[in-house]
Design a protein around this motif. Structure first.
Motif, PDB file in Angstrom:
ATOM      1  N   MET A   1       0.807  -1.042  -0.037  1.00  0.00           N
ATOM      2  CA  MET A   1      -0.086   0.025  -0.187  1.00  0.00           C
ATOM      3  C   MET A   1       0.853   1.158   0.088  1.00  0.00           C
ATOM      4  SD  MET A   1      -3.036   0.833   2.511  1.00  0.00           S
ATOM      5  CE  MET A   1      -3.219   2.497   3.098  1.00  0.00           C
ATOM      6  N   TYR A   2       0.333   2.264  -0.814  1.00  0.00           N
ATOM      7  CA  TYR A   2       1.320   3.535  -0.792  1.00  0.00           C
ATOM      8  C   TYR A   2       0.674   4.573   0.140  1.00  0.00           C
ATOM      9  CZ  TYR A   2       2.632   1.633  -5.386  1.00  0.00           C
ATOM     10  OH  TYR A   2       2.913   1.046  -6.434  1.00  0.00           O
ATOM     11  N   PRO A   3       1.644   5.505   0.616  1.00  0.00           N
ATOM     12  CA  PRO A   3       1.518   6.159   1.715  1.00  0.00           C
ATOM     13  C   PRO A   3       0.493   7.364   1.187  1.00  0.00           C
ATOM     14  CG  PRO A   3       3.583   6.510   1.193  1.00  0.00           C
ATOM     15  CD  PRO A   3       3.268   5.410   0.427  1.00  0.00           C
ATOM     16  N   VAL A   4       0.277   7.500   0.011  1.00  0.00           N
ATOM     17  CA  VAL A   4      -0.522   8.457  -0.546  1.00  0.00           C
ATOM     18  C   VAL A   4      -1.753   7.681  -1.219  1.00  0.00           C
ATOM     19  CG1 VAL A   4      -0.985  10.436  -1.976  1.00  0.00           C
ATOM     20  CG2 VAL A   4       1.274  10.177  -1.161  1.00  0.00           C
ATOM     21  N   SER A   5      -3.147   7.946  -0.967  1.00  0.00           N
ATOM     22  CA  SER A   5      -4.152   7.320  -1.616  1.00  0.00           C
ATOM     23  C   SER A   5      -5.204   8.474  -1.869  1.00  0.00           C
ATOM     24  CB  SER A   5      -4.692   6.274  -0.756  1.00  0.00           C
ATOM     25  OG  SER A   5      -5.287   6.746   0.430  1.00  0.00           O
ATOM     26  N   VAL A   6      -5.890   8.520  -2.955  1.00  0.00           N
ATOM     27  CA  VAL A   6      -6.754   9.228  -3.263  1.00  0.00           C
ATOM     28  C   VAL A   6      -7.823   8.606  -3.755  1.00  0.00           C
ATOM     29  CG1 VAL A   6      -5.104  11.117  -3.983  1.00  0.00           C
ATOM     30  CG2 VAL A   6      -6.017   9.707  -5.623  1.00  0.00           C
ATOM     31  N   SER A   7      -9.084   8.893  -3.570  1.00  0.00           N
ATOM     32  CA  SER A   7     -10.500   8.856  -4.064  1.00  0.00           C
ATOM     33  C   SER A   7     -11.345   9.823  -4.564  1.00  0.00           C
ATOM     34  CB  SER A   7     -11.338   7.780  -3.101  1.00  0.00           C
ATOM     35  OG  SER A   7     -11.606   8.600  -1.893  1.00  0.00           O
ATOM     36  N   ILE A   8     -12.334   9.789  -5.152  1.00  0.00           N
ATOM     37  CA  ILE A   8     -13.269  10.798  -5.502  1.00  0.00           C
ATOM     38  C   ILE A   8     -14.515  10.318  -5.132  1.00  0.00           C
ATOM     39  CG2 ILE A   8     -14.129  12.384  -7.384  1.00  0.00           C
ATOM     40  CD1 ILE A   8     -11.356  12.286  -8.712  1.00  0.00           C
ATOM     41  N   PRO A   9     -15.136  10.373  -4.143  1.00  0.00           N
ATOM     42  CA  PRO A   9     -16.263   9.616  -3.639  1.00  0.00           C
ATOM     43  C   PRO A   9     -17.507  10.283  -4.119  1.00  0.00           C
ATOM     44  CG  PRO A   9     -15.631  10.903  -1.897  1.00  0.00           C
ATOM     45  CD  PRO A   9     -14.509  11.020  -3.018  1.00  0.00           C
ATOM     46  N   SER A  10     -17.542  11.708  -4.702  1.00  0.00           N
ATOM     47  CA  SER A  10     -18.672  12.330  -4.958  1.00  0.00           C
ATOM     48  C   SER A  10     -18.537  13.636  -6.020  1.00  0.00           C
ATOM     49  CB  SER A  10     -19.690  12.616  -3.978  1.00  0.00           C
ATOM     50  OG  SER A  10     -18.750  13.699  -3.214  1.00  0.00           O
ATOM     51  N   PHE A  11     -19.530  13.996  -6.505  1.00  0.00           N
ATOM     52  CA  PHE A  11     -19.633  15.382  -7.298  1.00  0.00           C
ATOM     53  C   PHE A  11     -20.638  16.050  -7.198  1.00  0.00           C
ATOM     54  CE2 PHE A  11     -21.008  12.079 -10.241  1.00  0.00           C
ATOM     55  CZ  PHE A  11     -22.026  12.532 -10.658  1.00  0.00           C
ATOM     56  N   ARG A  12     -20.659  17.296  -7.413  1.00  0.00           N
ATOM     57  CA  ARG A  12     -21.831  18.110  -7.199  1.00  0.00           C
ATOM     58  C   ARG A  12     -21.656  19.153  -8.365  1.00  0.00           C
ATOM     59  NH1 ARG A  12     -20.433  22.960  -4.924  1.00  0.00           N
ATOM     60  NH2 ARG A  12     -18.504  22.808  -3.864  1.00  0.00           N
ATOM     61  N   SER A  13     -22.991  19.702  -8.940  1.00  0.00           N
ATOM     62  CA  SER A  13     -23.119  20.835  -9.877  1.00  0.00           C
ATOM     63  C   SER A  13     -23.287  22.164  -9.291  1.00  0.00           C
ATOM     64  CB  SER A  13     -24.515  20.394 -10.604  1.00  0.00           C
ATOM     65  OG  SER A  13     -24.412  19.266 -11.392  1.00  0.00           O
ATOM     66  N   GLU A  14     -22.651  22.838  -9.644  1.00  0.00           N
ATOM     67  CA  GLU A  14     -22.657  24.580  -9.330  1.00  0.00           C
ATOM     68  C   GLU A  14     -23.161  25.335 -10.526  1.00  0.00           C
ATOM     69  OE1 GLU A  14     -21.333  26.520  -6.675  1.00  0.00           O
ATOM     70  OE2 GLU A  14     -21.392  24.578  -5.535  1.00  0.00           O
ATOM     71  N   ASN A  15     -24.058  26.089  -9.705  1.00  0.00           N
ATOM     72  CA  ASN A  15     -24.724  27.132 -10.850  1.00  0.00           C
ATOM     73  C   ASN A  15     -24.492  28.431 -10.149  1.00  0.00           C
ATOM     74  OD1 ASN A  15     -25.643  25.116 -12.804  1.00  0.00           O
ATOM     75  ND2 ASN A  15     -26.972  24.682 -11.257  1.00  0.00           N
ATOM     76  N   ASN A  16     -24.235  29.447 -10.737  1.00  0.00           N
ATOM     77  CA  ASN A  16     -24.147  30.706 -10.406  1.00  0.00           C
ATOM     78  C   ASN A  16     -24.756  31.888 -11.735  1.00  0.00           C
ATOM     79  OD1 ASN A  16     -21.687  31.237 -11.951  1.00  0.00           O
ATOM     80  ND2 ASN A  16     -20.579  30.826 -10.207  1.00  0.00           N
ATOM     81  N   SER A  17     -24.799  33.009 -11.417  1.00  0.00           N
ATOM     82  CA  SER A  17     -25.149  33.934 -12.285  1.00  0.00           C
ATOM     83  C   SER A  17     -24.081  34.488 -13.281  1.00  0.00           C
ATOM     84  CB  SER A  17     -25.851  34.926 -11.581  1.00  0.00           C
ATOM     85  OG  SER A  17     -25.131  35.674 -10.736  1.00  0.00           O
ATOM     86  N   ILE A  18     -22.939  34.416 -12.907  1.00  0.00           N
ATOM     87  CA  ILE A  18     -21.713  34.746 -13.667  1.00  0.00           C
ATOM     88  C   ILE A  18     -21.346  33.890 -14.672  1.00  0.00           C
ATOM     89  CG2 ILE A  18     -19.282  35.430 -13.415  1.00  0.00           C
ATOM     90  CD1 ILE A  18     -19.689  36.310 -10.489  1.00  0.00           C
ATOM     91  N   GLU A  19     -21.341  32.628 -14.395  1.00  0.00           N
ATOM     92  CA  GLU A  19     -21.024  31.739 -15.547  1.00  0.00           C
ATOM     93  C   GLU A  19     -22.043  30.449 -15.687  1.00  0.00           C
ATOM     94  OE1 GLU A  19     -17.029  29.719 -14.907  1.00  0.00           O
ATOM     95  OE2 GLU A  19     -17.289  30.075 -12.567  1.00  0.00           O
ATOM     96  N   LYS A  20     -21.816  29.805 -16.894  1.00  0.00           N
ATOM     97  CA  LYS A  20     -22.738  28.460 -16.720  1.00  0.00           C
ATOM     98  C   LYS A  20     -22.744  27.586 -15.875  1.00  0.00           C
ATOM     99  CE  LYS A  20     -20.696  25.888 -20.627  1.00  0.00           C
ATOM    100  NZ  LYS A  20     -20.942  25.140 -21.647  1.00  0.00           N
TER     101      LYS A  20
END
Length: 175
Positions: A1-20
Motif C-alpha cells: 500500500m502506498y502512503p498516498v491514496s486518493v479517491s473521488i467519492p462524489s461530485f456536485r453541480s454548481e450554478n451561479n449567475s456569472i458563468e454557466k
C-alpha cells in the motif's frame, strides 16, 4: 500500500449567475494517516494534465467534452478522474511537485513519495526507527489496586505508587 491514496467519492453541480453551470469533484486525500478533502473542477484536472506532460508521461484523461447534466456520464467521468489520479501515484516513484500541489499535500523537493511528508532529515528509514524496546507495559490502570486474582504483586507499580504518595516513608529493614 502506498502512503498516498486518493479517491473521488462524489461530485456536485454548481450554478451561479456569472458563468454557466459546472461540476465540482470532491477528492479525498489520505497521506501518512492524515486525511483531507479538496474540490476540483474538470478544468483544473485538465490544467494539471498539461503541466504533468512536461515532466512525466501521465495516463489518459477522461474526455473533455461531455454533457454535464447527464448523471451517468458524470459518474463515468468521476471514475475516470479517480483512476487517473491513482495511476499517477502507482506509476511514479517520485510524485511531481505540481501533482502534490494539486492535492494540497505538503512536500519536500526530490523526496520519494514514501517520504514526501517525512522529516527534513535525509536519514535512511532503518536509521530513523526506534532502537529500544518497551520495558514496561500496563495491562490496566496502574493507579488502581491489584485485583484479588493477581498471582503476584507488581513490584514496579507498588514502588511508583509508594514513591509518589509516600515519599518520606522508608522501607522496613529486616533485622
Amino acid at each position: 500500500m502506498y502512503p498516498v491514496s486518493v479517491s473521488i467519492p462524489s461530485f456536485r453541480s454548481e450554478n451561479n449567475s456569472i458563468e454557466k453551470g459546472y461540476t465540482v469533484f470532491k477528492i479525498d486525500v489520505l497521506m501518512n494517516g492524515r486525511q483531507h478533502a479538496i474540490e476540483k473542477r474538470y478544468s483544473e484536472f485538465h490544467a494539471l494534465h498539461k503541466m504533468l506532460k512536461k515532466s512525466i508521461k501521465p495516463p489518459e484523461m477522461p474526455s473533455k467534452h461531455v454533457r454535464n447534466w447527464v448523471p451517468k456520464v458524470l459518474e463515468q467521468r468521476r471514475q475516470g478522474l479517480e483512476f487517473y489520479l491513482q495511476t499517477i501515484i502507482m506509476e511514479n516513484e517520485v510524485l511531481p511537485k505540481i501533482f502534490l500541489d494539486f492535492l494540497n499535500i505538503r512536500h519536500f523537493p526530490s523526496v520519494p513519495k514514501t517520504e514526501s511528508c517525512g522529516s527534513l532529515d535525509t536519514e535512511s528509514e532503518e536509521s530513523s526507527k526506534l532502537s529500544h524496546q518497551p520495558i514496561l507495559l500496563f495491562l490496566r490502570d496502574p493507579y488502581l489496586l491489584p485485583s484479588a486474582h493477581d498471582s503476584f504483586s507488581n513490584v514496579v507499580i507498588d514502588g511508583v505508587i509508594h514513591g509518589i504518595f509516600y515519599p518520606d516513608l522508608q522501607p522496613r529493614r529486616e533485622r
